[in-house]
Design an enzyme around this catalytic site. Sequence first.
Site, PDB file in Angstrom:
ATOM      1  N   SER A 409       0.844  -1.343   0.112  1.00 28.92           N
ATOM      2  CA  SER A 409      -0.110   0.182   0.097  1.00 28.92           C
ATOM      3  C   SER A 409       0.714   1.112  -0.135  1.00 28.92           C
ATOM      4  O   SER A 409       0.481   2.355  -0.585  1.00 28.92           O
ATOM      5  CB  SER A 409      -1.084  -0.004   1.245  1.00 28.92           C
ATOM      6  OG  SER A 409      -1.718  -0.939   1.363  1.00 28.92           O
ATOM      7  N   HIS A 430      -2.015  -3.329  -6.606  1.00 23.44           N
ATOM      8  CA  HIS A 430      -2.325  -2.744  -5.214  1.00 23.44           C
ATOM      9  C   HIS A 430      -3.827  -2.960  -5.174  1.00 23.44           C
ATOM     10  O   HIS A 430      -4.759  -2.142  -5.961  1.00 23.44           O
ATOM     11  CB  HIS A 430      -2.025  -1.364  -4.916  1.00 23.44           C
ATOM     12  CG  HIS A 430      -2.600  -0.867  -3.790  1.00 23.44           C
ATOM     13  ND1 HIS A 430      -2.941   0.305  -3.487  1.00 23.44           N
ATOM     14  CD2 HIS A 430      -3.116  -1.324  -2.390  1.00 23.44           C
ATOM     15  CE1 HIS A 430      -3.583   0.791  -2.304  1.00 23.44           C
ATOM     16  NE2 HIS A 430      -3.234  -0.377  -1.548  1.00 23.44           N
ATOM     17  N   ASN A 480      -3.881   6.366  -1.566  1.00 20.96           N
ATOM     18  CA  ASN A 480      -3.355   6.761  -0.368  1.00 20.96           C
ATOM     19  C   ASN A 480      -2.399   8.158  -0.323  1.00 20.96           C
ATOM     20  O   ASN A 480      -2.665   8.577   0.984  1.00 20.96           O
ATOM     21  CB  ASN A 480      -2.551   5.474   0.139  1.00 20.96           C
ATOM     22  CG  ASN A 480      -3.559   4.249   0.644  1.00 20.96           C
ATOM     23  OD1 ASN A 480      -4.527   4.559   1.035  1.00 20.96           O
ATOM     24  ND2 ASN A 480      -2.909   2.995   0.557  1.00 20.96           N
TER      25      ASN A 480
END
Length: 659
Positions: A409, A430, A480
């Site tokens: 991540s 991912h 993210n």
Amino acid sequence: MPEIRFSQSVSARREQGALVVTIDNPPVNALSAHVRSGLMAALDHATDLPTITGLVITGAGSTFIGGADIKEFGKPPMEPMLPEVIDRIETFEKPVVCSVNGSALGGGCEVALACHGRIAGEKAAFGLPEVKLGIVPGAGGTQRLPRLIGTIAAIDLIGTGRTVNVSEAVALGLADGTAADPVAAALTLLRELGAKPLRRTGLMAVPTVDAAAVSAAEAKVLARARGQSAPVEAVRLVKAAGQVDLKQGLAEERCTFLRLRDSVESAALLHVFFAERAAGKIEGLETVSPRRIETVAVVGAGLMGAGIAVSALISGCRVIALEQTKEAAAGARDRIAETLDKTVRSGRMGQDGRDDCLARLQTTAEAADLATVDLVIEAVFDDLQVKMDLFRRLDGILAPGTILATNTSYLDPDVIAAATTDPTRVVGLHFFSPANVMRLVEVVDCAKTAPDVLASALAFVKRLGKLPVVCGVTEGFIGNRIFSAYRREAELMLEDGAVPDEIDAAFEAYGFPMGIFAVNDMAGLEIAWARRKRQAATRDPAARYVEIADRLCEAGRLGRKSGRGWYAYPNGERTVDPEVTAMIKAARAAKNITPRAITAEEIMGRLLKAMVDEGTALLAEGIAARPGDIDLVMINGYGFPAHKGGPMFTAQQGKDLKS
């Protein structure tokens, strides 16, 4: 009989006294102007020849009619218009039966509704997905469907835009029957219809139904809409079908369709639609052939790994799940089987499909069993050393052509790839949890990833039925990294005067399914905490840093799993915790910050700006290829409301309005 051609995409042949009309407008038999004019010409031809007993309309290839032609979007309308064609079919003096050989979507479904009979092939599907583009059916769908299948079922289908398969279509009464040879069956039905008054859908009465049941169906659709206008309007129009005559209903439907077509909401959803078509298209890969991937290894079959394994099994791959011990391997098989069982219980898979998946699953504790796989996806603990050690070990076991994918991540996949003797075969995949449900996969093009490895990763993700978005290497990739940016802004607002539930309420009111702090609690606060500790040595000492989340973690408040995080969870229910409020006040006092009231408008303005600023930086750095890619990641991975188009679309709309 020789073929008769009515337009570049519509032809016909005489068979058993009827005219079998075929639409051939690849790739999806869209209702282009030449299709519409061809259908009108076929009807004219049948009118002029008394020997023609009726028409059968079918499609070439695997689609009946896939809806409107997207090439005509935004252009001046061309005659004949679809409502005119559909009215002509429904009022035609001779029977018209459609042989639905494949998908009948949008306008294609509306054409089928206007026919006097409908035979479905074994791979047929029906749907009116217009709400997914921020509009409603515009050629009679909201008025004819409830007359055919009832108000409740029509609210469900049109309000959600979902597609139904053959068996459900027959059960609903949307199709009269199914057949392996739908054209032959349609010709039989045509002869039967010729001996009796024709069933004109628009003249049928809407079946009476209990008002409470209608209200329940409406509530279910509106709960999913989360602020989107099109489902609300769709439900209103379906209900109106039982209250007004066809002419009035069609006029109101068309008016609503045109109004919604020109709305920002529709523009946003069209932006998402075209962004999805562009996603995964990488310059330079057009002529690159992907490698064949049939056997996939998943290393680490926890929640994430099990979800990845299930997705691969459902797509038809053989899967080997590798764990550290025999006991863990047995547990992995149980976990994967239970996930498949849930899929069966939800109705998305049959028992035979589940058994077939398990027959292609092997769980093992022996890394040597991976020697001949085509692709390895690691889903082990997100620790750099752990992943590097794993790739080093696999490097000596796997065949040279095996692709290695990391599901990290936040960690740098280039560093992980460097642990191998051939970093060209390493790529990032991912997935988002739960991987068997979430559609998005960020495909990370590492510094040395070979073009055919990247092409193979993209093809594999598409085979899983997921949405691949390619990105470059940066901490957190696209999603993210943006999430970290707006989470940081949310924490700054805590110091400035807001509290978690106010920020979460503003987020949910905007259209997100869950607030930021509630999401943090669900994911677990320790992941971001570990990341902050990794970054501590390189953090700018002059930059503003909020320590509240650190204090929560130090107090053992790690989220739902510990029963306490930003919120408390007595009996599993989320509640505001006075302890957290006190910690926030203490943090403000320590920095001599005088709190102020922050409106929901300011909260969302600051959060959106954080998203857009980070997205702009990602584009400037070449990490993301297109603004649409960023919007897709935020919509499919983080709950950004699709009907608002994503943060980059929203920002552009604001610029356009100001210019």
